[in-house]
Design an enzyme around this catalytic site. Structure first.
Site, mmCIF file in Angstrom:
data_model
loop_
_atom_site.group_PDB
_atom_site.id
_atom_site.type_symbol
_atom_site.label_atom_id
_atom_site.label_comp_id
_atom_site.label_asym_id
_atom_site.label_seq_id
_atom_site.Cartn_x
_atom_site.Cartn_y
_atom_site.Cartn_z
ATOM 1 N N LYS A 147 1.050 -1.504 0.263
ATOM 2 C CA LYS A 147 -0.208 -0.197 0.407
ATOM 3 C C LYS A 147 0.794 1.471 -0.254
ATOM 4 O O LYS A 147 2.189 0.957 0.559
ATOM 5 C CB LYS A 147 -0.824 -0.104 1.097
ATOM 6 C CG LYS A 147 -1.855 1.270 1.109
ATOM 7 C CD LYS A 147 -2.263 0.938 2.731
ATOM 8 C CE LYS A 147 -4.344 2.099 2.259
ATOM 9 N NZ LYS A 147 -4.474 1.738 4.133
ATOM 10 N N SER A 169 -9.903 1.600 2.762
ATOM 11 C CA SER A 169 -9.015 2.228 2.021
ATOM 12 C C SER A 169 -7.915 1.210 1.481
ATOM 13 O O SER A 169 -7.301 1.815 -0.094
ATOM 14 C CB SER A 169 -8.138 3.602 2.781
ATOM 15 O OG SER A 169 -7.700 3.133 3.433
ATOM 16 N N SER A 176 -9.925 -0.156 6.830
ATOM 17 C CA SER A 176 -9.352 -1.030 5.821
ATOM 18 C C SER A 176 -8.690 -1.763 4.827
ATOM 19 O O SER A 176 -8.501 -1.511 3.471
ATOM 20 C CB SER A 176 -8.308 0.816 5.811
ATOM 21 O OG SER A 176 -9.032 1.758 5.031
HETATM 22 N N1 GLN Z 1 -13.111 4.095 5.635
HETATM 23 C C1 GLN Z 1 -12.929 4.535 7.324
HETATM 24 C C2 GLN Z 1 -12.132 5.854 7.390
HETATM 25 O O1 GLN Z 1 -12.738 6.388 6.498
HETATM 26 C C3 GLN Z 1 -11.561 3.738 7.623
HETATM 27 C C4 GLN Z 1 -10.378 3.683 6.994
HETATM 28 C C5 GLN Z 1 -9.181 3.345 7.555
HETATM 29 O O2 GLN Z 1 -9.057 2.067 8.136
HETATM 30 N N2 GLN Z 1 -7.502 3.700 6.778
HETATM 31 O O3 GLN Z 1 -11.826 6.195 8.182
#
Ligand code: GLN
Length: 471
Positions: free
Chosen positions: A72, A147, A171
């Site tokens: 990532k 994400s 994410s």
């Molecule tokens: N979708 C969640 C957010 O927008 C989690 C994001 C993540 O785990 N980095 O915060």
């Protein structure tokens, strides 16, 4: 996958060079449409050649010898650009390896490239990337989740054997579920966060996205451990001597065993979830209804604690220290212009929200109260883990949604994380396992279910995960 691949390498049925060639071919073929990779590394062959030499020489292969990984874009690889898919980090090259990356490298992993993500890991669809959305391999009109959408899509479309993602509120698990991959969020503090571009430091964890539960286990065992560079990291003897899991709790706040569903949960996903429960019962596991009364407040607490930490962590991106810089009349002007142009809309929204909840007049009303809720959620998990070995929930309320469907509605996007966020607030480990698919508009969309274990009991996740995967 990993074990079989290494066996083939050792028996010289395949070379590391051939492996890399295969994955780069896959990327060339599929990634122009999917956009899972931000960058493909041209030196993957060099590492492969070194590995082939070692194997020819008769060296015993290491745990990840020759395994091609996708990383990532918020996890640093020395000498490579790293940008968390944000314009503000354009041109930034990492001067050191994240500890997790170094550990993979030391065990022989090959890095194919870095993957697309929501900017600074804020989002659930990868649409918040400054470099265009990633598409879901099962249906390219849909999002891969986020994400870590690029990492999940890369694994699901066979453009890597495995990937690293990060999980602050879901994410790793949510994109894994949307794409049909396995995603593990380890116990907070088991994997070092050094070299992870921080989002919310008390919630962030690095973890694997893989094709099988066994692969997730292998990678977890490589990347875990205390690290001098992350003061919150711990060395824990794993597993902590837990016996075989027998009872699994289903939180009634998420799924009613009696009614077979719950408001807000897609009917087809509920049906699959029910199937997973029946399958586990047939395998001799006891399924019980349990209760986590405070999880109703989890999203509200998360969207206070997380932005508070985001606003502090992202203050370092000022145009002076890293990446892109805008010119200005004076220093303040440079900061302001760089941040205004460098950060996307969602990132700016969270910085503003975070500074607000931390400001003198509102700290007690918001931030302190959210921290109290966080403590209550932790307690809920602690209480139920006295009665059951594991918890089971859907990973997501529905399968992958359409690109653009939620992009202009932050609140409905935040609701994506309803089943995953409480786990980060509590710090416990969880894994999403693919469990078949549901048909929507003629496409088969993957569905995931999530197991949650007590702190440091990842071994239970692997054990029961393998049972479910055997379906
Ligand atoms: N979708 C969640 C957010 O927008 C989690 C994001 C993540 O785990 N980095 O915060």
């Amino acid at each position: 996958m990993i074990k079989e691949t290494i066996e083939k390498l050792e028996k010289r049925k395949i070379s590391a060079r051939e492996l890399v060639t295969h994955y780069l071919d896959q990327i060339k073929k599929k990634d122009p449409e999917l956009n899972a990779y931000r960058e493909v590394f041209d030196d993957a062959f060099l590492t492969a050649e070194e590995i082939d030499k070692k194997i020819k020489h008769g060296d015993t292969p290491r745990v990840l010898e020759g395994i091609p990984f996708a990383i990532k874009d918020n996890i640093l690889i020395k000498g490579k650009m790293s940008g968390a898919s944000s314009k503000i980090l354009e041109g930034y090259t990492a001067s050191y390896d994240a500890t997790a990356v170094k550990k993979l490298r030391d065990e022989g992993a090959i890095f194919l490239g870095r993957t697309n993500m929501d900017e600074f890991a804020m989002g659930s669809s990868t649409e918040n990337s400054a470099y265009g959305p990633t598409k879901n391999p099962a249906d390219p009109t849909r999002v891969p989740g986020g994400s870590s959408g690029g990492s999940a899509a890369a694994v699901a479309a066979d453009m890597a054997v495995a990937a690293l993602g990060s999980d602050t509120g879901g994410s790793i698990r949510q994109p894994a579920a949307f794409c049909g991959a396995v995603g593990l969020k380890p116990t907070y503090s088991t994997v070092s966060r050094s070299g992870l571009i921080a989002m919310a430091s008390s919630l962030d964890q690095i973890g694997p996205i893989t094709k099988t539960v066994e692969d997730a286990e292998i990678i977890f065992n490589v990347i875990k451990g205390k690290d001098e560079l992350d003061a919150t990291s711990l060395e824990v003897e794993l597993p902590r001597g837990s016996s075989t899991s027998k009872t699994i709790g289903v939180p009634r706040e998420y799924f009613s065993l009696a009614e077979g569903g719950k408001e807000g949960l897609d009917e087809d996903v509920a049906k699959k979830f029910r199937e997973a429960i029946d399958f586990l019962k047939n395998k001799g596991l006891e399924i019980k209804e349990v209760s986590l009364p405070s999880v109703h407040y989890a999203l509200a607490a998360y969207y206070i604690v997380m932005p508070a930490e985001v606003s502090a962590n992202l203050s370092r991106f000022d145009g002076v220290r890293y990446g892109a810089r805008e010119d200005g009349k004076n220093l303040f002007d440079v900061y302001a212009k760089t941040r205004e142009r460098g950060f996307g809309e969602e990132v700016r929204r969270r910085i503003i929200l975070g500074t607000y909840v931390l400001s003198a007049g509102y700290y007690d009303a918001y931030y302190s109260r959210a921290q109290k809720v966080r403590y209550m959620i932790r307690k809920d998990f602690e209480n139920e883990f006295k009665n059951v070995d594991l918890l089971l929930t859907p990973t997501t309320p529905h399968p992958a949604f359409k690109i653009g469907e939620k992009a202009s509605d932050p609140l409905s996007m935040y609701l994506e994380d309803i089943y995953t966020v409480p786990i980060n607030l509590a710090g416990v480990p969880a894994i999403s396992i693919p469990f078949g698919s549901v048909e929507k508009e003629g496409k088969n969309l993957p569905v995931g279910v999530q197991f949650v274990a007590p702190w440091f009991e990842e071994s239970r996740l692997f054990e029961v995960g393998k049972i479910l995967e055997s379906k």
